[in-house]
Each structure stands twice: as C-alpha cells, then as structure tokens.
Design a protein around this motif. Structure first.
Motif, PDB file in Angstrom:
ATOM      1  N   HIS A   8       0.844  -1.200   0.000  1.00 19.10           N
ATOM      2  CA  HIS A   8       0.000   0.000   0.000  1.00 19.10           C
ATOM      3  C   HIS A   8       0.879   1.249   0.000  1.00 19.10           C
ATOM      4  N   SER A  55      -1.830   6.450  -5.795  1.00 19.31           N
ATOM      5  CA  SER A  55      -2.538   5.162  -5.797  1.00 19.31           C
ATOM      6  C   SER A  55      -1.890   4.181  -4.832  1.00 19.31           C
ATOM      7  N   PRO A  56      -2.685   3.318  -4.197  1.00 17.34           N
ATOM      8  CA  PRO A  56      -2.098   2.277  -3.346  1.00 17.34           C
ATOM      9  C   PRO A  56      -1.045   1.487  -4.113  1.00 17.34           C
ATOM     10  N   GLN A 140      -4.735   0.476 -11.334  1.00 18.62           N
ATOM     11  CA  GLN A 140      -5.025   1.820 -10.814  1.00 18.62           C
ATOM     12  C   GLN A 140      -3.812   2.748 -10.827  1.00 18.62           C
ATOM     13  N   ARG A 227      -1.810  -3.962   1.414  1.00 20.21           N
ATOM     14  CA  ARG A 227      -3.146  -3.558   0.969  1.00 20.21           C
ATOM     15  C   ARG A 227      -4.243  -4.530   1.365  1.00 20.21           C
ATOM     16  N   LYS A 229      -8.447  -4.737   0.611  1.00 21.89           N
ATOM     17  CA  LYS A 229      -9.374  -4.187  -0.372  1.00 21.89           C
ATOM     18  C   LYS A 229     -10.310  -3.147   0.226  1.00 21.89           C
ATOM     19  N   PHE A 257      -7.476   6.533   4.518  1.00 21.93           N
ATOM     20  CA  PHE A 257      -7.640   5.083   4.514  1.00 21.93           C
ATOM     21  C   PHE A 257      -7.805   4.653   5.964  1.00 21.93           C
ATOM     22  N   THR A 274      -6.517   0.111   3.918  1.00 22.40           N
ATOM     23  CA  THR A 274      -7.536  -0.017   2.874  1.00 22.40           C
ATOM     24  C   THR A 274      -7.218   0.904   1.695  1.00 22.40           C
ATOM     25  N   ASP A 275      -7.754   0.547   0.535  1.00 23.68           N
ATOM     26  CA  ASP A 275      -7.567   1.378  -0.653  1.00 23.68           C
ATOM     27  C   ASP A 275      -8.302   2.711  -0.541  1.00 23.68           C
ATOM     28  N   GLY A 278      -8.857   7.303  -0.214  1.00 19.94           N
ATOM     29  CA  GLY A 278      -7.771   7.848  -1.022  1.00 19.94           C
ATOM     30  C   GLY A 278      -7.564   9.337  -0.806  1.00 19.94           C
TER      31      GLY A 278
END
Length: 313
Positions: A8, A55-56, A140, A227, A229, A257, A274-275, A278
C-alpha cells in the motif's frame, strides 16, 4: 476470501522536510500527493509522494523529525525499498541522471531476479530501481504527466521491499501462513515472497542477519503498509492477526484510509491499509498536495499547527 493485494505504502523518517520534498519531487519526479501532518503528533509534517493520485502501491511517505540523528544499521529492520521502472533502458536513463545530479548510486546489478540500480537519498535511505520489463502493474497506477521525468522512464510504483531479521523463518511463516504470501525463490541468502503469485509489485525479500538491532534515525524505514481491499477485509485481518497471537492497534481511521498496525515476532512494524477513500477525498486531482490538508478532527487546530511548520513552497 480476503487477499493481500500487494504493497500500500511505506513510511520513513526524514530530518528535513524541505530537502526531502526537493529530492522526491525534483530528482525522482514523483508527485507530492499530500502535504499533511503526523496525526499522532501534528507538530511534524507527514509528506506523501506517489503517482498521479498516490494510488495504493505507489506511496512513499515521510515523517519529519528535526531532532532525528543518524541511523545505525543493523538487523530486525526494513532495509531497502525497490521501485519499479518500465525497462532496462530506464535503468540507464536513471544512472546517467544520477551521475549528472551527483546522487549516490551503484552499478546496474541484479536483485530479486531482475536488473536493478541501487542508490541512496541524501539521508542515506537505501533504494533500488528495478526493471519491470513490461510485466503487469496494478490497473489503478497512473502516470503523472507533469513529472520532471519523461513518461517512458517514470517510476511506476513499489517493487520488492527488503526486510532483514534475526529469525527469517518466523517472518516467513507470518507472511505465508497468516497473509497467504507464496515463496517465489529461496537461497541461503534470502527468501523472495509474493503477495500475489507471479506478480512483482507485492514482493518482499527476507534476509537473515544476527547482531544488534538497527537504531533508527534519518533515512530509516518506519513501517511497511500492505493492501486490504476494503473495510470488511480489514476487519477480517484484524481477527486473523489477533488469532495469530499478535497484539495490534485495532482499526484506526486515518481519513485517507483505515489501518491496522502490529509487530511480528522480530519486531517489524506492519500496517494493513484499505484502498479507499484515497487522497482525493479532500482535494481535486489538479491541486493535489499543494496545500496543507488536515483530517477533520485536526481542522479546528489549523492555525496552531501551521504556526509550528516551516513552509515548504
């Protein structure tokens, strides 16, 4: 079934946020996607660098600790960060760039089965650029078209992360039995594990070293975040970490997150994050990272917090 989707972000210590900001933006060409503060100690900056939106899997983050001393290298620490670049040609581009800019670096070598270029940031943080050689990257991840680095050679995101411990078998068991990592390769010197079999963007290299523990300072790595989800999977991992016998922070809302922190048996600090939502939750993509962003619970202290921070721009 819950799955660790890769890295992540990874978090480090810097002594000087201004110099750190200069290096990661203007030398490495990353985007500063968030200028914020340490939520547990808002007197210090917390800077986030990554791709277009952080982005993660692309995030390098730094806590500024002006009183930080030097790092005394040792064991039971996260010891090196791999960053993926598109091609072998990119490695030569970066080698030339580092020579022109007088950045400390080594020769092109092999690491975790791929060609790589080792280098250090101004505070001695050890990094590698690794040839991704056209392999799949997370969908992503998004290039930043305003980077100082040409698109075809930009850093894509995080690759193999190196962890050095006294007992590598314990760390291996935690990664494989708890999180489902698979062993890609094993030698006397190291174990290469993948969070998703066949994918290099979630790799961890585990090395064994006896001796004194590393004493962290500027240029040291604080923790690795992996990471999850979503909230549901994070709750699942909280139960699994507890069942394994590890104590944890419990789920913490970091606004950008949600997270869970725990230390494995060698003392390595892991975060599961978590993703969502953001870094665009409180900023437009066009202006991301330009102003000081604070989570809502710190907003009423903005004047006090800004008065304690040296302006970066």
């Amino acid at each position: 079934m819950a799955t660790i989707l890769g890295h992540h972000h990874i978090s480090m210590i810097t002594k000087n946020a201004k110099k750190n900001d200069e290096f990661y933006k203007n030398i490495l060409g990353l985007r500063r996607v968030k200028k914020s503060v340490n939520q547990d100690d808002p007197s210090m900056y917390h800077l986030f660098f990554g791709d277009l939106i952080g982005s993660p899997g692309t995030g390098l983050t730094f806590f500024e600790i002006p009183m930080a001393g030097r790092t005394y290298r040792g064991t039971n620490a996260i010891t090196q960060i791999g960053l993926l670049v598109p091609s072998e040609e990119s490695l030569h581009y970066w080698k030339d760039r580092f020579e022109q800019l007088r950045i400390k670096h080594g020769e092109i070598t092999r690491y975790a089965g791929k060609k790589a270029l080792p280098f250090e940031d101004p505070e001695g943080l050890r990094l590698l650029l690794i040839n991704n050689n056209g392999e799949r990257i997370p969908e992503q991840w998004r290039n930043w078209d305003k980077s100082i680095v040409p698109m075809e050679h930009q850093i894509l995101g995080m690759g193999a992360i190196e962890i050095t411990v006294k007992n590598r078998n314990k760390l291996e068991r935690t990664l494989t039995e708890l999180f489902g990592y698979v062993v890609k390769n094993r030698t006397e010197e190291e174990i290469l594990l993948q969070s998703i079999e066949g994918e290099s963007f979630g790799e961890i290299v585990v090395k064994q070293l006896d001796g004194p523990n590393e004493k962290p300072g500027k240029g040291s790595i604080h923790h690795l975040a992996i990471r999850a989800k979503d909230d549901e999977e994070l709750a699942y991992w909280e139960k699994q970490v507890k069942a394994r016998g590890f104590s944890s922070s419990g789920i913490v809302d970091r606004y950008y997150f949600k997270s869970l922190y725990f230390r494995e048996s060698n003392g390595i600090l892991f975060e599961i994050a978590t993703d969502a939502p953001g870094f665009t939750v409180d900023a437009d993509i066009e202006t991301l990272g330009e102003k000081l962003d604070l989570p809502p619970f710190l907003e009423d202290r903005r004047v006090e917090i800004e008065s304690q921070l040296e302006p970066l721009d």
